[in-house]
Design an enzyme around this catalytic site. Structure first.
Site, PDB file in Angstrom:
ATOM      1  N   SER A 105      42.327  30.289  36.619  1.00 36.98           N
ATOM      2  CA  SER A 105      42.315  30.167  38.079  1.00 36.98           C
ATOM      3  C   SER A 105      41.081  30.924  38.559  1.00 36.98           C
ATOM      4  CB  SER A 105      43.577  30.784  38.672  1.00 36.98           C
ATOM      5  OG  SER A 105      43.469  32.193  38.642  1.00 36.98           O
ATOM      6  N   LYS A 106      40.752  30.701  39.808  1.00 39.62           N
ATOM      7  CA  LYS A 106      39.564  31.369  40.357  1.00 39.62           C
ATOM      8  C   LYS A 106      39.664  32.881  40.219  1.00 39.62           C
ATOM      9  CE  LYS A 106      36.687  28.676  43.095  1.00 39.62           C
ATOM     10  NZ  LYS A 106      36.973  27.644  44.072  1.00 39.62           N
TER      11      LYS A 106
END
Ligand code: GLU
Length: 486
Positions: free
Chosen positions: A254-255
């Site tokens: 994920s970011k």
């Protein structure tokens, strides 16, 4: 005659070059080079809310740093310029109009609130949210009524009903999607600017892209894009969706995932070498023939093939990257490594802001004695701690060494020998160790270990005479007498 290979990397300028993006860029570049084709960089910036200033320059700088260059792009132009989507709006407009005229696209006046409500109702019924098609067949009067209320429409693509859409994918084979599962999607926003799924098709067609090589996260976009190609009657490119890249814990990244540095620039800042990053990225989803793992960019250009790109997820193994970088560090020119290492030492105030020749030479020697060990340049600050400490602390293992009964004699004698050394160079220091051996009758571990521990505080470390030379006479003498007191 088969079509010329033309591939593209089409980043949106939303931030730094992500490792997934870098891998896509690399695969495209390698494929183009392996096929004698062209590699194009196009900036997809029509989602303006997500654009970040300077991102384009940064993306391109990172590509250049990796050694990936291109045949057509914004900076060097090309036969299909412009290569920045926001400069191609007039091109999209005419194609958009064509679809509207042919009834393959239509204006949709639903407001955000209405769409939201629709989605919630669908979810409550246990259905997957999908545009209901409310405005699919508005009469001119109905449209006018909305317009009169000042409602601005989006343009939606009319997804044909009850069809299968074929996406031919080199990595995945033929993938078919059912149009039933695809709602009419937005191809132009309220301000008239096209969305990615529309612009990408127009651009890929006009730029004569033969293969669309990108990450698996775009597979779900492929049927929408295929439908747009079909609506225009254009030949679809061949697709190749490379596998996802998982983080070291084998989770989807994920970011905010902090288990891994996600941007190429971060590796650059830490003094990783671009050839190692390229080598590592190439192996994320592509496998060479044979066991060899180390490849230069040039070798990759010859060996790469889409057929050997896997759909199984690739795991980003940070230890392997460190290992691989170390393989390149070991081979690298020490001058180059020194230049990479200096800013890190300066940042920690271990070196002055500007170095004179002597300081530079000293640093170069320092780097060279750690070259075998160093994984990446920033590591130099921790590896070389002992050179910058005023006082060294001895751990248990070191104290144990220093407690040997022969130690005071060895250290005293060595200290005396050093007194007479005029040029404080590794050769002379070696001779002083030798002389100590002769005088004390100690040899091997009993001779070297006390000296090493006294001077470096460690039982393992760089070549001893070199380290002693770099520490300098007064520091070494001070440490020797301190060690005797232990
Ligand atoms: N602009 C898209 C992205 O940055 C490119 C996707 C594609 O290659 O089609 O993810």
């Amino acid at each position: 005659m088969s079509k010329e290979v033309r591939v593209r990397f089409a980043p949106s300028p939303t931030g730094h070059l992500h490792i997934g993006g870098a891998r896509s860029a690399l695969f495209n570049f390698l494929f183009a080079r392996s096929q004698g084709g062209k590699f194009i960089v196009r900036i997809e910036d029509t989602d303006q809310a997500r654009n970040v200033e300077d991102a384009t320059e940064k993306l391109m700088d990172s590509l250049k740093w990796l050694g990936i260059d291109w045949d057509e792009s914004m900076d060097i132009g090309g036969p299909h310029a412009p290569y920045r989507c926001m400069e191609r709006l007039d091109i999209y407009e005419s194609y958009l109009q064509q679809l509207l005229d042919e009834g393959k696209a239509y204006y949709d006046y639903m407001t955000e609130e209405e769409l939201q409500k629709e989605r919630e109702e669908q979810l409550a019924r246990g259905e997957a949210p999908k545009y209901s098609g409310r405005d699919r067949d508005l009469t001119p009067e109905q449209r006018k009524a909305y317009e009169d209320q000042g409602i601005k429409p989006v343009v939606r693509f009319r997804v044909p009903e009850g069809q299968s859409v074929l996406v031919q994918d080199v990595v995945r084979g033929d993938v078919t999607f059912e149009t039933e599962d695809i709602g009419d999607f937005v191809i132009a926003r309220k301000d008239g600017i096209p969305t990615y799924n529309f612009a990408v098709v127009v651009d890929d067609h006009l730029m004569e892209i033969s293969h669309v090589i990108r990450g698996e996260e775009h597979l779900s976009n492929a049927p929408r894009q295929a439908l747009v190609f079909e609506a225009f009657g254009w030949e679809k490119p061949m697709f190749a969706h490379a596998s996802l890249i998982l983080n070291p814990d084998r989770q989807k990244m994920s970011k905010r995932d902090e288990s891994i540095m996600q941007f190429v620039e971060q590796y650059q800042e830490l003094g990783y070498l671009p050839e190692a990053i390229v080598n590592f990225l190439a192996l994320l989803g592509w496998s060479p023939v044979g066991e060899e793992e180390l490849f230069s960019l040039e070798e990759l250009e010859h060996q790469f093939s889409l057929e050997r790109v896997s759909k199984a997820p690739a795991v980003f193994d940070t230890d392997k990257l460190a290992w691989m970088n170390n393989q390149y560090v070991k081979e690298a020119d020490v001058e180059r490594l020194t230049k990479l290492a200096i800013p890190h030492l300066q940042k920690e105030n271990k070196l002055p802001a500007t170095l004179n020749d002597e300081q530079y030479e000293w640093t170069k020697k320092l780097v060279s004695i750690y070259q075998e060990q160093m994984h990446y340049a920033a590591e130099i600050t921790t590896l070389t701690e002992l050179f910058f400490q005023r006082e060294i602390t001895y751990n248990e293992e070191a104290k144990e060494v220093l407690s040997g009964e022969q130690v005071p004699e060895v250290l005293d004698h060595f200290s005396q020998e050093l007194e007479d050394v005029t040029a404080f160079e590794p050769e002379e220091i070696k001779a002083a160790i030798k002389a100590t051996q002769k005088a004390t009758g100690q040899k091997g571990k009993k001779l070297f270990m006390p000296i090493r521990v006294a001077v470096t505080g460690q039982t393992h470390g760089p070549e001893l005479p070199q380290a002693i030379a770099l520490l300098g006479k007064s520091t070494v003498q001070a440490r020797l007498s301190e060690a005797v007191k232990q």
